[in-house]
Design an enzyme around this catalytic site. Structure first.
Site, short mmCIF file in Angstrom:
data_model
loop_
_atom_site.label_atom_id
_atom_site.label_comp_id
_atom_site.label_asym_id
_atom_site.label_seq_id
_atom_site.Cartn_x
_atom_site.Cartn_y
_atom_site.Cartn_z
CB SER A 14 -0.95 0.00 1.20
OG SER A 14 -0.23 -0.07 2.39
N GLY A 16 5.36 2.77 -0.61
CA GLY A 16 6.80 2.50 -0.70
C GLY A 16 7.19 1.50 -1.77
NE ARG A 37 0.20 -3.32 9.32
CZ ARG A 37 1.17 -2.82 10.06
NH1 ARG A 37 1.43 -3.39 11.22
NH2 ARG A 37 1.87 -1.78 9.68
CE LYS A 41 -0.59 2.73 4.23
NZ LYS A 41 0.29 2.48 5.39
CB SER A 139 17.33 -8.84 2.59
OG SER A 139 18.15 -8.71 3.72
CE1 TYR A 153 14.51 -3.59 8.38
CE2 TYR A 153 16.71 -2.75 7.96
CZ TYR A 153 15.45 -3.05 7.51
OH TYR A 153 15.11 -2.83 6.20
CE LYS A 157 14.51 -6.21 6.11
NZ LYS A 157 13.33 -6.52 5.26
N1 LIG Z 1 13.00 2.11 2.44
C1 LIG Z 1 14.26 1.75 2.60
O1 LIG Z 1 15.19 2.60 2.62
C2 LIG Z 1 14.59 0.29 2.70
C3 LIG Z 1 15.97 -0.08 2.72
C4 LIG Z 1 16.29 -1.43 2.82
C5 LIG Z 1 15.29 -2.38 2.88
N2 LIG Z 1 13.98 -2.01 2.87
C6 LIG Z 1 12.95 -3.06 2.98
O2 LIG Z 1 12.00 -2.90 1.95
C7 LIG Z 1 10.71 -3.31 2.41
C8 LIG Z 1 9.70 -2.18 2.18
O3 LIG Z 1 10.17 -1.00 2.81
P1 LIG Z 1 9.40 0.40 2.64
O4 LIG Z 1 10.36 1.46 3.01
O5 LIG Z 1 8.70 0.46 1.33
O6 LIG Z 1 8.33 0.25 3.83
P2 LIG Z 1 7.08 1.15 4.24
O7 LIG Z 1 7.05 2.44 3.49
O8 LIG Z 1 7.08 1.21 5.72
O9 LIG Z 1 5.84 0.29 3.74
C9 LIG Z 1 5.53 -0.93 4.34
C10 LIG Z 1 4.27 -1.50 3.69
O10 LIG Z 1 3.96 -2.74 4.31
C11 LIG Z 1 2.66 -2.66 4.91
N3 LIG Z 1 2.76 -3.47 6.13
C12 LIG Z 1 3.56 -3.25 7.20
N4 LIG Z 1 3.42 -4.25 8.08
C13 LIG Z 1 2.52 -5.12 7.56
C14 LIG Z 1 1.98 -6.36 7.98
N5 LIG Z 1 2.34 -6.90 9.15
N6 LIG Z 1 1.09 -6.99 7.17
C15 LIG Z 1 0.73 -6.45 5.99
N7 LIG Z 1 1.22 -5.28 5.53
C16 LIG Z 1 2.10 -4.63 6.31
C17 LIG Z 1 2.40 -1.18 5.11
O11 LIG Z 1 1.03 -0.83 5.10
P3 LIG Z 1 0.13 -0.87 6.45
O12 LIG Z 1 0.89 -0.10 7.48
O13 LIG Z 1 -1.18 -0.27 6.05
O14 LIG Z 1 0.01 -2.32 6.80
C18 LIG Z 1 3.07 -0.62 3.84
O15 LIG Z 1 2.25 -0.80 2.72
C19 LIG Z 1 10.89 -3.71 3.87
O16 LIG Z 1 11.10 -5.10 3.98
C20 LIG Z 1 12.15 -2.96 4.28
O17 LIG Z 1 12.82 -3.57 5.35
C21 LIG Z 1 13.62 -0.69 2.79
#
Ligand SMILES: NC(=O)c1ccc[n+]([C@@H]2O[C@H](COP(=O)([O-])OP(=O)(O)OC[C@H]3O[C@@H](n4cnc5c(N)ncnc54)[C@H](OP(=O)(O)O)[C@@H]3O)[C@@H](O)[C@H]2O)c1
Length: 269
Positions: A14, A16, A37, A41, A139, A153, A157
């Site tokens: 939803s 990112g 969740r 969104k 990851s 974290y 990972k």
């Molecule tokens: N952004 C970075 O810089 C970065 C860097 C390295 C790795 N990553 C990895 O990339 C992935 C995505 O990161 P992001 O930055 O895009 O995250 P984000 O912006 O926090 O988005 C997380 C998404 O997952 C949903 N979500 C969270 N917990 C959930 C659950 N238990 N069940 C179902 N949906 C859930 C959230 O929506 P709701 O809250 O509505 O559920 C949202 O759509 C993650 O695994 C993160 O560790 C990100």
């Protein structure tokens, strides 16, 4: 149309990286199942994807709940008839030295980042065997080595490395592709949260001015990992250097981190 008529589930789509990945898959002809969740969104993302394809299904729910995770896979397969791709994207980060952490920080992070990926996978594998499909785990560079203030974290990972190594061998004869994508620091949405050391949620600082990858770039690398049926994909030049240095000279990586410790200390970075 690399993914024409492939059925793909992206957990946590939803916003990112998950959202960008679901959109990229839809643009490449896939029929996508999106998840999160928060129903409002998710509905907005569904509306966006419907401008690309009518073949989108939203399933609201927390994938770290085993009943919900089973339901996600069952509903997706009942709706589209099969499953080709599962992208385990859900993840939450945290900040804080181990000595300062409320124990629930570890519980919450492992529940989302490990159980929230393994529950959908267990239920998806029988379908992925039939389609000789892909399961991909998202990851982070923090999963290459344990980083200061990011222990929960980093270790959640790192667990993905072991899980994917096991599945690769177990599923070799079934021709299921297993991907592990080490994502670098990426642009984030305004509301992205991480857990502070006391377990409360903090909104992370804006990264729009920083020279980091966009969610679209990350999505494109995830799609390449799937179409090339690659195991490990490491994003960004810094990530690749880090990945190889950690193997060749971990002592040097530790020295570099120690010299830059202050950069890790801001809990909202
Ligand atoms: N952004 C970075 O810089 C970065 C860097 C390295 C790795 N990553 C990895 O990339 C992935 C995505 O990161 P992001 O930055 O895009 O995250 P984000 O912006 O926090 O988005 C997380 C998404 O997952 C949903 N979500 C969270 N917990 C959930 C659950 N238990 N069940 C179902 N949906 C859930 C959230 O929506 P709701 O809250 O509505 O559920 C949202 O759509 C993650 O695994 C993160 O560790 C990100």
């Amino acid at each position: 149309m690399r993914f024409k008529d492939k059925i793909a589930i992206v957990t946590g789509s939803s916003q990112g990286i998950g959202k960008a990945t679901a959109i990229a898959l839809a643009k490449q002809g896939a029929k996508v199942v999106i998840n999160g969740r928060n129903a409002d969104k998710l509905a907005k993302v569904e509306g966006h994807i419907k401008t690309i394809t009518p073949n989108v299904l939203s399933i609201v729910g927390d994938v770290s709940d085993k009943v919900v995770a089973k339901n996600l896979i069952d509903e997706a397969v009942a709706h589209f008839g099969k499953l080709d791709i599962l992208i385990n994207n859900v993840g939450i980060s945290m900040r804080g030295d181990v000595a300062d952490l409320a124990p629930r920080v570890y519980e919450t992070v492992f529940k989302a980042n490990v159980m929230g990926k393994i529950y959908p996978t267990i239920n998806a594998l029988p379908h992925l065997r039939r389609s000789q499909g892909s399961v991909v785990f998202i990851s982070s560079l923090a999963g290459i080595r344990g980083l200061p203030t990011l222990s929960a974290y980093s270790s959640s990972k790192m667990a993905l490395r072991a899980i994917t190594e096991s599945i690769r061998i177990e599923e070799k004869q079934n021709k299921v592709h297993v991907g592990l994508v080490y994502v670098a620091v990426t642009k984030i949405e305004k509301n992205k949260v991480a857990l502070a050391s006391d377990g409360s949620e903090v909104v992370l600082k804006d990264r729009s001015e920083r020279n980091v990858q966009s969610t679209e770039q990350v999505a494109s690398s995830i799609l390449k990992n799937i179409s090339a049926r690659k195991y490990v994909t490491v994003l960004s030049a810094l990530g690749k250097i880090n990945y190889y240095m950690q193997r060749a000279a971990p002592w040097l990586v530790e020295r570099i981190i120690l010299a830059n410790l202050s950069k890790f200390k801001d809990q909202s970075e």
